[in-house]
Design an enzyme around this catalytic site. Structure first.
Site, short mmCIF file in Angstrom:
data_model
loop_
_atom_site.label_atom_id
_atom_site.label_comp_id
_atom_site.label_asym_id
_atom_site.label_seq_id
_atom_site.Cartn_x
_atom_site.Cartn_y
_atom_site.Cartn_z
N ARG A 118 -25.52 31.98 26.59
CA ARG A 118 -24.13 31.89 26.10
C ARG A 118 -23.73 30.47 25.70
NH1 ARG A 118 -22.55 35.83 30.29
NH2 ARG A 118 -22.68 37.85 29.25
N LYS A 140 -20.98 24.50 12.05
CA LYS A 140 -21.33 25.81 11.49
C LYS A 140 -22.80 26.03 11.78
CE LYS A 140 -18.01 26.62 7.80
NZ LYS A 140 -17.81 26.74 6.34
N GLU A 182 -23.53 17.63 -2.34
CA GLU A 182 -22.48 17.83 -1.32
C GLU A 182 -21.60 16.58 -1.21
OE1 GLU A 182 -21.68 20.61 0.02
OE2 GLU A 182 -23.46 21.85 0.35
N LYS A 224 -15.84 14.67 6.20
CA LYS A 224 -16.11 15.95 6.87
C LYS A 224 -15.42 15.99 8.23
CE LYS A 224 -18.57 19.84 7.24
NZ LYS A 224 -19.88 20.42 7.17
N GLU A 234 -11.98 26.99 9.94
CA GLU A 234 -11.75 27.37 8.55
C GLU A 234 -10.60 28.36 8.38
OE1 GLU A 234 -15.45 27.49 6.20
OE2 GLU A 234 -14.55 29.18 5.15
N ARG A 238 -10.27 23.61 5.91
CA ARG A 238 -11.74 23.51 5.81
C ARG A 238 -12.30 24.31 4.63
NH1 ARG A 238 -16.17 23.52 10.73
NH2 ARG A 238 -18.01 23.32 9.40
N ASN A 242 -15.66 24.73 0.62
CA ASN A 242 -16.40 25.81 -0.03
C ASN A 242 -16.36 25.72 -1.56
OD1 ASN A 242 -17.08 26.92 2.43
ND2 ASN A 242 -15.21 28.15 2.53
N HIS A 245 -19.25 26.71 -3.75
CA HIS A 245 -20.14 27.53 -2.92
C HIS A 245 -20.04 29.02 -3.18
CE1 HIS A 245 -20.84 23.78 -0.87
NE2 HIS A 245 -21.67 24.33 -0.01
N HIS A 249 -23.64 29.86 -3.60
CA HIS A 249 -24.38 30.70 -2.65
C HIS A 249 -24.94 31.94 -3.34
CE1 HIS A 249 -22.66 29.40 1.53
NE2 HIS A 249 -23.70 28.69 1.16
N HIS A 261 -30.41 24.16 -1.86
CA HIS A 261 -28.99 24.50 -1.67
C HIS A 261 -28.10 23.56 -2.50
CE1 HIS A 261 -25.25 25.63 0.24
NE2 HIS A 261 -25.04 24.37 0.58
N1 GLY Z 1 -20.47 23.14 4.60
C1 GLY Z 1 -19.09 23.45 4.61
C2 GLY Z 1 -18.49 23.42 5.98
O1 GLY Z 1 -19.12 22.98 6.91
O2 GLY Z 1 -17.39 23.84 6.17
#
Ligand code: GLY
Length: 359
Positions: A118, A140, A182, A224, A234, A238, A242, A245, A249, A261
């Site tokens: 956990r 993430k 990025e 960041k 998010e 946040r 994206n 993306h 993606h 990526h």
């Molecule tokens: N890569 C985007 C984020 O971490 O929110």
């Protein structure tokens, strides 16, 4: 050496950036409960190049688990193999996982750390530019599902991030350049003057001098950290990260991870800017400026082979950013500013993709 703090109350953590930053590991680990053990989860290719150096910094032989390089390793099957190895070695709650490699291994190791017993502590030691400026920071974690990228995962913050510029020296130029996508994204969504900086220093950045790299990575981590510190899960802010993306993606998935990526994010930003311009949200000159910088950095402006727009539509509907069946888009309105929309039509996506098809 620079240290950026990601401020999340009791889950705050430092991001150390610099030449030889791995030496910070020793005091970090000494502060752990006595007898705590380490499990290093490393990309096999990175391990070949740099594991000896990391082990010299880590001291008494940790458990080392390697995973084959490549996006295919970011799977529940790999996670299960790692759980087997952690179980065999009796890795306990006070022990620590160290991830060593690029975004793939960081996401996978972070997911394993989040779910083993956990949740046990983990430290990110990214060795690619993309992981250093983005993936390793912000908690993430996750693995891919056959239906799409990162569909299984958890928000789980590391105890520290250590970006040792030394590890980036062996990074192939194509991967280095992919990471820059990025960085351009961070400037575009958050800090217009960082875009000016990237334009002014593009050649120096591409030359990869350590001083320039430290500055570049630290500035990205500051952006960041500020965003994640204000919206870890998010809920609102946040989501700006994206940008590029939703389509990026989808391209990555449809091309079966043939492109990096970062390359897909660059194509995603171009396509999404196309939508912004067509809606009158973004001036064409600003979109041209973005395209010019991406091209100067060596990022692709076209798909490597034609893609059916319907496949992109299908893939974007499986995206995590879907709400009520409609994919969410973050569209650029000017450098440093974005808007969120959920009503992008199929016609708009097809037109945006057309602009990327090979000539
Ligand atoms: N890569 C985007 C984020 O971490 O929110």
């Amino acid at each position: 050496m620079r240290c950026v703090n990601l401020d999340l109350g009791p889950r705050s953590y430092p991001i150390h950036v610099g030449d030889g930053a791995q030496r910070v590991l020793v005091p970090l680990l000494e502060a752990r409960p006595r007898g705590a053990r380490l499990a290093v989860i490393a990309d096999a290719h990175v391990a070949e190049l740099h594991l000896d150096s990391l082990l010299a910094a880590l001291g008494p032989s940790p458990l080392v688990l390697t995973v084959p390089p490549g996006e295919a390793s970011k799977s529940l099957a790999s996670a299960e193999n790692l759980y087997d190895a952690l179980a065999a070695a009796r890795i306990e709650r006070d022990d620590v996982i160290v991830s060593f490699g690029g975004g793939m291994v960081g996401d996978l190791a972070g997911f394993v750390a989040a779910t083993w017993l956990r949740g046990i502590d983990f430290i990110q030691v990214p060795t690619t530019l993309l992981a250093a400026v983005d993936a390793a920071v912000g908690g993430k974690t996750g693995v891919n599902h056959r239906a799409g990228k990162n569909l299984i995962g958890a928000f789980y913050q590391p105890a520290a991030v250590i970006v040792d510029i030394d590890f980036l020296t062996t990074l192939p130029q194509r991967d280095f350049v992919a990471g820059l996508a990025e960085s351009v994204k961070h400037a575009l969504v958050r800090e217009a003057h960082f875009l000016d900086w990237q334009e002014a220093h593009a050649d120096a950045v591409l030359a990869r001098g350590p001083v320039m790299l430290e500055e570049l990575i630290a500035r990205n981590c500051e952006i960041k950290a500020e965003v994640v510190g204000r919206d870890e899960r998010e809920q609102h802010l946040r989501a700006v990260l994206n940008y590029g993306h939703t389509i990026g993606h989808a391209i990555e998935h449809v091309l079966e991870y043939e492109l990096r990526h970062g390359e897909c994010v660059a194509l995603g930003m171009l396509a999404e800017n196309h939508i912004s311009c067509a809606r009158g949200l973004l001036e064409r000159a600003a979109a041209g400026r973005v395209a010019g910088l991406l091209m100067r950095l060596g990022l692709p402006a076209r798909l490597p082979r034609a893609i059916d727009a319907r496949d992109i539509l299908r893939a974007s509907q499986m995206d995590k950013k879907v709400r009520g069946g409609a994919p969410n888009f973050v569209l650029l309105t000017k450098p440093g500013e974005t808007t969120r929309v959920a009503d992008v039509s199929e016609v708009e996506i097809v037109a945006a993709l057309d602009a990327l098809q090979p000539t």
